[in-house]
Design an enzyme around this catalytic site. Structure first.
Site, short mmCIF file in Angstrom:
data_model
loop_
_atom_site.label_atom_id
_atom_site.label_comp_id
_atom_site.label_asym_id
_atom_site.label_seq_id
_atom_site.Cartn_x
_atom_site.Cartn_y
_atom_site.Cartn_z
N HIS A 92 0.81 -1.21 0.00
CA HIS A 92 0.00 0.00 0.00
C HIS A 92 0.86 1.27 0.00
O HIS A 92 0.40 2.33 -0.43
CB HIS A 92 -0.96 0.00 1.20
CG HIS A 92 -2.19 -0.80 0.94
ND1 HIS A 92 -3.41 -0.49 1.46
CD2 HIS A 92 -2.39 -1.89 0.15
CE1 HIS A 92 -4.32 -1.35 1.04
NE2 HIS A 92 -3.71 -2.22 0.26
N ASN A 93 2.08 1.17 0.49
CA ASN A 93 3.02 2.28 0.36
C ASN A 93 3.40 2.49 -1.09
O ASN A 93 3.30 3.60 -1.62
CB ASN A 93 4.30 1.97 1.17
CG ASN A 93 4.41 2.82 2.42
OD1 ASN A 93 4.44 4.04 2.33
ND2 ASN A 93 4.46 2.18 3.56
#
Length: 435
Positions: free
Chosen positions: A4-5
């Site tokens: 998700h980063n």
């Protein structure tokens, strides 16, 4: 957390991504897609505290993802550090025009996504797992998937490669069913429990990665629903495979709706007797081109035996083998039997190239189970296949079935028949009668 980063990157303006570890700051730390990831950061704090300036938050987040994969047996390409620590959110990034989470005001015309955005709604990393704006329309979802993943620098092949893992997981879960005693099957999601999660044929490292992704989707979906509405992981595993097939078929030029019926439940480890479930482990699964060591029967005989346990007819067995080869569902992902230049899509190329008279098949040097398909004119190796693959060209009755799907006008029939056989296997333990 690592995914998700990195997934905030978009090619439109080159912004986003993991370079600055922005997941710690607003607005990203408040996105619905990142619920509870603040706890993951807290778990990393003792490490950050110990090493301080020797490792940045951004590097630590990615390293944690690598270590998690490696701890489950997955081999990564390695780790490259050098990202810098920052102390405030980046204010030069445009995340969209919406003022509310999950609002979708970024489209115009025929669902044209505003540049430079990549995610489909405010607060999501990429696409909505429930479908566009929560609408479970598979064709519309496929369009969103292609557009969004394209904008985070993933081409069709890379996107569909993710999908092939979903197909493999769904097949591994459902194909444990035995019609002889009605044991096994997808209900219960025991693919995530011992002993099934550790079976060699299920590729434990890859399976763990897929299950972790699906569990995150399940958690997010269940947390967002009212009235106690929930989705089981057993259903999500099957649904993921169905959605991946729709995507692969579309990539090959055929639009298809893969039926899905919910209602499965999730079993617990203490409800799963390891000794009782151990006999379900396949020594051979010709559908995934898997053979564990030397067996009493030949690989092709074991394929027929497994098809019989799955209550499959000869045409159903044939079309499933051809489709699963094209989708890249081989255990261990060797290229044996993947007779296509469009891997991980759903064309009828397996049958076309298997029966191609310009190809001459001969045993591979140093292997008793692998054969090489060589060009009759140049003698160059075009394909490799196993006895299971070649039986559909050498056995008269199976060849007759293969010829049906190799015809020029059989592209849509192949997909339709594959979907019907796939749906049957996915629902075997629900005891649905198929005509």
């Amino acid at each position: 957390m690592a995914w998700h980063n990195a997934g905030t990157y978009r090619i439109g303006d080159g912004r986003g991504g993991v370079g600055a570890g922005q997941q710690r700051f607003a607005p990203i730390n408040s996105w619905p897609d990142n619920a509870n990831l603040d706890k993951a950061c807290r778990l990393l704090w003792p490490i950050k505290q110990k090493y301080g300036r020797k490792i940045s938050w951004a590097d630590l987040m990615i390293l944690a993802g690598n270590v998690a994969l490696e701890s489950m047996g997955f081999k990564t390409f390695g780790f490259g550090g050098g990202r810098k620590d920052v102390w405030e959110p980046e204010e030069d990034i445009y995340w969209g025009p919406e003022g509310k989470w999950l609002a979708g005001e970024r489209y115009s015309g025929d669902r044209d996504l505003q540049n430079p955005l990549a995610a489909v709604q405010m607060g999501l990393i990429y696409v909505n797992p429930e479908g566009p704006n929560g609408n479970p329309d598979p064709l519309a979802a496929a369009k969103d998937i292609r557009e969004t993943f394209g904008r985070i620098a993933m081409n069709d092949e890379e996107t569909v490669a993710l999908a092939s893992q979903l197909v493999s997981a769904a097949w591994a879960s459902a194909s444990t069913f035995r019609g002889s005693d009605n044991s096994g099957g997808a209900n219960g999601a025991r693919i995530r429990l011992a002993p099934q999660k550790d079976w060699d044929v299920n590729q434990p490292a890859q399976l763990a990665e897929v299950l972790r992704t699906l569990e995150a989707i399940q958690k997010e979906f269940n947390a967002s629903q009212a009235g106690g509405k929930k989705v089981s992981l057993a259903d999500l595993i099957v649904l993921g495979g169905c959605a991946a097939i729709e995507k692969a078929a579309m990539a090959a030029g055929t639009n298809v709706n893969v039926p899905f019926t919910p209602g499965r439940m999730d079993a617990l480890q203490d409800q799963t007797d390891v000794i009782s479930f151990a006999p379900l482990e396949p020594a051979a699964d010709g559908f995934r081109n898997y053979l564990r060591g030397k067996q009493r029967l030949s690989a092709e005989e074991l394929l027929v035996d497994r098809a019989q346990l799955l209550t499959l007819t000869a045409p159903e067995m044939t079309v499933l083998v051809g489709g699963l080869r094209a989708l890249g569902a081989n255990a261990g992902q060797p290229m044996h039997g993947v007779f296509t230049r469009r891997p991980e899509t759903l064309p009828n190329d397996f049958f076309i190239n298997l029966l191609d008279m310009s190809t001459q098949w001969q045993p591979s040097t140093g292997s008793e189970v692998v054969y090489e398909g060589r060009d009759r004119k140049t003698n160059e190796v075009k394909w490799t296949g196993t006895r299971v693959d070649l039986i559909f060209g050498s056995h008269a009755q199976l060849r007759a079935l293969a010829e049906v799907y190799a015809c020029a006008d059989s592209k849509e029939k192949f997909v339709k028949d594959f979907v019907a056989a796939w749906t049957k296997v996915m629902n075997l333990d629900r005891f649905v009668t198929y005509s």
